[in-house]
Write an enzyme that holds these catalytic residues in place. Structure first.
Site, PDB file in Angstrom:
ATOM      1  N   ARG A 526      84.435  85.706  69.203  1.00 43.44           N
ATOM      2  CA  ARG A 526      85.148  85.477  67.950  1.00 43.44           C
ATOM      3  C   ARG A 526      86.550  86.080  68.070  1.00 43.44           C
ATOM      4  O   ARG A 526      86.795  86.972  68.890  1.00 43.44           O
ATOM      5  CB  ARG A 526      84.422  86.141  66.779  1.00 43.44           C
ATOM      6  CG  ARG A 526      82.982  85.684  66.586  1.00 43.44           C
ATOM      7  CD  ARG A 526      82.348  86.443  65.430  1.00 43.44           C
ATOM      8  NE  ARG A 526      80.962  86.031  65.177  1.00 43.44           N
ATOM      9  CZ  ARG A 526      79.892  86.623  65.666  1.00 43.44           C
ATOM     10  NH1 ARG A 526      80.050  87.686  66.455  1.00 43.44           N
ATOM     11  NH2 ARG A 526      78.685  86.193  65.375  1.00 43.44           N
ATOM     12  N   LYS A 551      80.076  91.344  64.543  1.00 43.36           N
ATOM     13  CA  LYS A 551      79.633  90.943  63.209  1.00 43.36           C
ATOM     14  C   LYS A 551      78.213  91.458  62.958  1.00 43.36           C
ATOM     15  O   LYS A 551      77.330  91.310  63.792  1.00 43.36           O
ATOM     16  CB  LYS A 551      79.663  89.413  63.102  1.00 43.36           C
ATOM     17  CG  LYS A 551      79.376  88.875  61.718  1.00 43.36           C
ATOM     18  CD  LYS A 551      79.532  87.370  61.701  1.00 43.36           C
ATOM     19  CE  LYS A 551      79.244  86.795  60.320  1.00 43.36           C
ATOM     20  NZ  LYS A 551      79.397  85.324  60.300  1.00 43.36           N
ATOM     21  N   HIS A 616      87.804  79.263  66.758  1.00 41.09           N
ATOM     22  CA  HIS A 616      86.340  79.297  66.793  1.00 41.09           C
ATOM     23  C   HIS A 616      85.768  78.099  67.554  1.00 41.09           C
ATOM     24  O   HIS A 616      84.600  78.122  67.960  1.00 41.09           O
ATOM     25  CB  HIS A 616      85.781  79.325  65.371  1.00 41.09           C
ATOM     26  CG  HIS A 616      84.526  80.138  65.246  1.00 41.09           C
ATOM     27  ND1 HIS A 616      84.512  81.519  65.347  1.00 41.09           N
ATOM     28  CD2 HIS A 616      83.233  79.774  65.055  1.00 41.09           C
ATOM     29  CE1 HIS A 616      83.273  81.961  65.205  1.00 41.09           C
ATOM     30  NE2 HIS A 616      82.477  80.929  65.036  1.00 41.09           N
ATOM     31  N   ARG A 619      84.405  79.106  70.890  1.00 45.92           N
ATOM     32  CA  ARG A 619      83.047  79.671  70.815  1.00 45.92           C
ATOM     33  C   ARG A 619      82.018  78.547  70.696  1.00 45.92           C
ATOM     34  O   ARG A 619      80.968  78.576  71.347  1.00 45.92           O
ATOM     35  CB  ARG A 619      82.970  80.615  69.611  1.00 45.92           C
ATOM     36  CG  ARG A 619      81.626  81.299  69.402  1.00 45.92           C
ATOM     37  CD  ARG A 619      81.783  82.335  68.288  1.00 45.92           C
ATOM     38  NE  ARG A 619      80.508  82.774  67.745  1.00 45.92           N
ATOM     39  CZ  ARG A 619      79.774  83.754  68.237  1.00 45.92           C
ATOM     40  NH1 ARG A 619      80.178  84.393  69.320  1.00 45.92           N
ATOM     41  NH2 ARG A 619      78.641  84.109  67.661  1.00 45.92           N
ATOM     42  N   HIS A 642      73.746  85.905  67.642  1.00 43.20           N
ATOM     43  CA  HIS A 642      73.169  85.360  66.411  1.00 43.20           C
ATOM     44  C   HIS A 642      71.885  86.105  66.055  1.00 43.20           C
ATOM     45  O   HIS A 642      71.035  86.339  66.915  1.00 43.20           O
ATOM     46  CB  HIS A 642      72.849  83.872  66.576  1.00 43.20           C
ATOM     47  CG  HIS A 642      74.062  83.003  66.613  1.00 43.20           C
ATOM     48  ND1 HIS A 642      74.070  81.742  67.153  1.00 43.20           N
ATOM     49  CD2 HIS A 642      75.330  83.215  66.167  1.00 43.20           C
ATOM     50  CE1 HIS A 642      75.275  81.211  67.044  1.00 43.20           C
ATOM     51  NE2 HIS A 642      76.060  82.091  66.452  1.00 43.20           N
ATOM     52  N   TYR A 651      73.900  73.861  67.761  1.00 46.70           N
ATOM     53  CA  TYR A 651      74.607  73.342  68.937  1.00 46.70           C
ATOM     54  C   TYR A 651      73.783  72.341  69.743  1.00 46.70           C
ATOM     55  O   TYR A 651      74.270  71.782  70.732  1.00 46.70           O
ATOM     56  CB  TYR A 651      75.034  74.509  69.834  1.00 46.70           C
ATOM     57  CG  TYR A 651      75.973  75.459  69.145  1.00 46.70           C
ATOM     58  CD1 TYR A 651      77.288  75.092  68.876  1.00 46.70           C
ATOM     59  CD2 TYR A 651      75.541  76.707  68.732  1.00 46.70           C
ATOM     60  CE1 TYR A 651      78.148  75.952  68.225  1.00 46.70           C
ATOM     61  CE2 TYR A 651      76.394  77.583  68.084  1.00 46.70           C
ATOM     62  CZ  TYR A 651      77.696  77.201  67.832  1.00 46.70           C
ATOM     63  OH  TYR A 651      78.548  78.048  67.182  1.00 46.70           O
TER      64      TYR A 651
END
Length: 679
Positions: A526, A551, A616, A619, A642, A651
């Protein structure tokens, strides 16, 4: 035999002679000290003192001559408080007590009356002065703790550290250790437990982790005896952890959950299990301390002395409404130690006295500073009055300073704090600086309706901000029918093809810009992670990047391409970064996300990519291309950081071969009748 420690010191900017002794053990000494002329007691420093006099040694020896069995210890005869002593000088440094509250994630600092330290703590702009308790409170994270310790060491301040005891909760981990040694497992449970411990060692977990996981899993097996452990579902496990959360602190609870999750996720290969049972740190409405220079500037445009005085006492003096309500009208009583200002700076005290004199001339109160019909004003009335003042004079800056401070005391991430503050300030401006306590459910609903055409993310953020400030800060429950969250739209992530990426990176000439885009794609980072990246986090031997405090407050590893070794060395040799891997125009400051975005947009435009481009997408491209190559989705999930596998599953839209084998019916039509449909 009693001992009296006597030494020169300074108290409230005046030289004095301190006398320390145990008054409970030696009442005879206490009686003599209390008979000393001009003696006073310091609550903050816990000693009696008299005004300085050059002959104090002879004076006190004569005064204590009646006590033959007691010893007077002067500073130059015996060392006192060796930890605080300075050679050849009188040390006026305070002794600081650091209280750490692990349950509610708070750090309390007690230092007594010491203006110099007060100013240093205030300069950090991260803590809150609690006027009633006469101490500071800071967020209870490790970063804040290290910053405070560094400050104390830098100034040679002595300190002690204690932990706040909340009873059984803090002792829960000790109880688990004692219980674990007494647990006897049956044969089936032993085989499960042995397999569990063996897997822990195979995964090369640390010794302390193995010990903690084994202890909690052993207790789990024992407490669920009679159940088929391998068949237990999420809904069987949730009540178990829910019950544990009532008596466990956050750290033991987190370890207990992780220990059981390891068994089901690693040994049995189940999907990730999530148990959001951690306590939210208690959040109380707190008032920011505004420095005297700032508060004077803010109050300069207010004509009413009553309004100025109330704002000053609340935002600079940090007195509660109850304390303000009980303030006496008499000057001698008002300017006593009970109503001392934080820091007690000369400018603050003088400004307070000037306001007081002007207020007395205008209002002429009888008994209390704030009166209504010759009776003291109620605290609730003063609170309402202050909020009305803020609205009338449109003191937007006061709202912003106070809400920013409240957010800084919360457990939210820096990005969330910024978004919440922006949302609430726009909301307050819309209602002409009306205080939120006067805003009703219908007003909130109408405001949200004005933004229904905006993105769902913006609407969702506004609702979260309102719930935080109204419900957690002001304890005002918003009706559910007034804050219906918008239905989230499901967008497929946009990405670059490998051909597009190859041409873009090849078109970038600047070494720094080329490395930024390359690292973002090769590791799936990120923008915020690239900003905080340091050289020490790149392991060239293992070709890994350690991403710290990403994050959700998580650390993880991602990939670093072998092909970037040469480019990295070239970049470091040319730019010589000092703190961060990518730095801005000033050394030691991180490269901005805006600049990164401009680099990518210019590169895309240069090679003829005209659709919307943003950082982004690199990514998204990283994840999509890994899945295209057939890599396990769980590995991709770990690399991206994640929490949920569902986030990573977005994805898979480009690797579904089933869609590639489906032929459009229009193609069949053309094959049957010939291609007669072309112009």
């Amino acid at each position: 035999m009693g001992k009296v420690l006597i030494y020169e010191t300074s108290h409230r900017d005046k030289d004095c002679i301190a006398l320390k002794y145990d008054h409970k053990a030696h009442p005879d000494i206490d009686q003599v000290v209390r008979s000393l002329p001009l003696r006073k007691y310091s609550n903050s420093n816990r000693f009696w003192y008299i005004p300085y006099r050059a002959d104090y040694k002879k004076y006190l020896k004569d005064f204590f001559s009646s006590l033959h069995h007691n010893q007077l210890l002067f500073r130059d005869e015996k060392a006192i408080d060796e930890g605080n002593k300075m050679k050849g000088q009188v040390n006026h440094h305070p002794h600081i007590e650091i209280k750490i509250d692990k349950q509610y994630l708070k750090i309390y600092i007690d230092h007594g009356y010491f203006p110099e330290l007060f100013k240093k703590l205030f300069a950090l702009q991260k803590g809150k002065w609690l006027a009633k308790q006469k101490n500071w409170v800071f967020p209870g994270n490790n970063k804040m703790y290290q910053e405070l310790i560094a400050l104390f060491k830098e100034n040679n301040y002595a300190y002690t550290k204690v932990f706040v005891d909340h009873g059984n909760i803090d002792n829960e981990d000790v109880n688990h250790r004692q219980q674990a040694t007494a647990i006897e497992l049956n044969s089936d449970e032993k085989s499960i437990f042995e397999e569990y411990v063996k897997t822990l060692h195979l995964k090369r977990l640390s010794t302390s982790t193995v010990e903690a996981y084994s202890r909690y899993f052993k207790a789990f097996l024992y407490e669920n005896r009679g159940k088929v452990i391998t068949d237990m579902t999420y809904w069987n496990l949730y009540p178990y952890f829910k019950k544990k959360s009532r008596n466990m602190g956050d750290t033991p609870l987190r370890q207990c959950i992780s220990a059981v999750k390891f068994y089901y996720e690693v040994i049995h290969g189940r999907e990730k299990l999530f148990f959001n049972l951690h306590r939210k740190a208690a959040l109380q409405f707190t008032v920011v301390h505004i420095p005297i220079v700032e508060i004077k500037s803010m109050l300069s445009g207010i004509k009413s002395v009553s309004d100025r005085l109330l704002l000053f006492l609340y935002f600079h003096g940090n007195f509660s409404f109850q304390e303000i309500s009980e303030m006496p009208a008499e000057q001698d009583m008002l300017f006593s130690k009970d109503y001392r200002l934080p820091g007690q700076s000369v400018m603050s005290v003088q400004y307070f006295k000037d306001l007081y004199e002007e207020y007395i001339r205008e209002q002429s109160p009888r008994h209390y500073l704030w009166e209504h019909k010759h009776q003291k004003s109620e605290a609730a009335k003063l609170e309402e009055k202050l909020y009305r003042i803020m609205q009338y004079y449109r003191l937007e800056q006061l709202y912003k300073l106070n809400y920013r401070y409240i957010l800084d005391c919360s457990e939210l991430s820096s990005m969330t704090k910024s978004m919440y503050l922006s949302a609430i300030m726009k909301f307050i401006r819309h209602f002409s600086c009306k205080h939120p306590v006067f805003i009703k459910n219908e007003n909130i609903r109408d405001y949200l309706l004005l933004h229904r055409e905006k993105s769902t993310a913006l609407q969702d953020n506004m609702i979260s901000a309102f719930k935080f400030f109204f419900e957690r800060v002001h304890q005002y429950e918003i009706a559910d029918n007034c804050i219906l969250r918008p239905r989230r739209k499901r967008f497929l992530p946009d990405y670059f093809t490998q051909q597009e990426l190859g041409t873009m990176i090849g078109a970038i000439e600047n070494v720094k810009h080329k490395l930024i885009v390359s690292i973002a794609y090769s590791a799936g980072l990120r923008s915020s992670e690239i900003k905080k990246l340091r050289i020490s986090q790149i392991d060239l031997k293992k070709n890994l990047i350690l991403i710290k405090d990403a994050k959700g407050g998580k650390d993880r590893y991602s990939l670093f391409s072998k092909q970037l070794h040469k480019l990295l060395k070239q970049y470091i040799a040319e730019y010589k970064p000092t703190t961060y891997l990518f730095e801005g125009a000033r050394k030691g400051t991180p490269y901005s996300a805006t600049s990164m975005s401009l680099v990518l947009k210019r590169a895309a435009k240069r090679v003829g990519i005209h659709r919307r481009v943003y950082m982004h997408m690199l990514r998204h491209s990283f994840a999509t291309h890994l899945l295209e190559k057939g890599h396990d989705i769980r590995y991709v999930q770990e690399l991206l950081g994640h929490s949920s596998i569902k986030t990573t599953q977005r994805y898979t839209h480009v690797i579904n071969d089933a869609l590639n084998n489906v032929i459009s019916p229009f193609d069949s039509l053309c094959n049957a009748f010939g291609n007669n449909f072309s112009p």
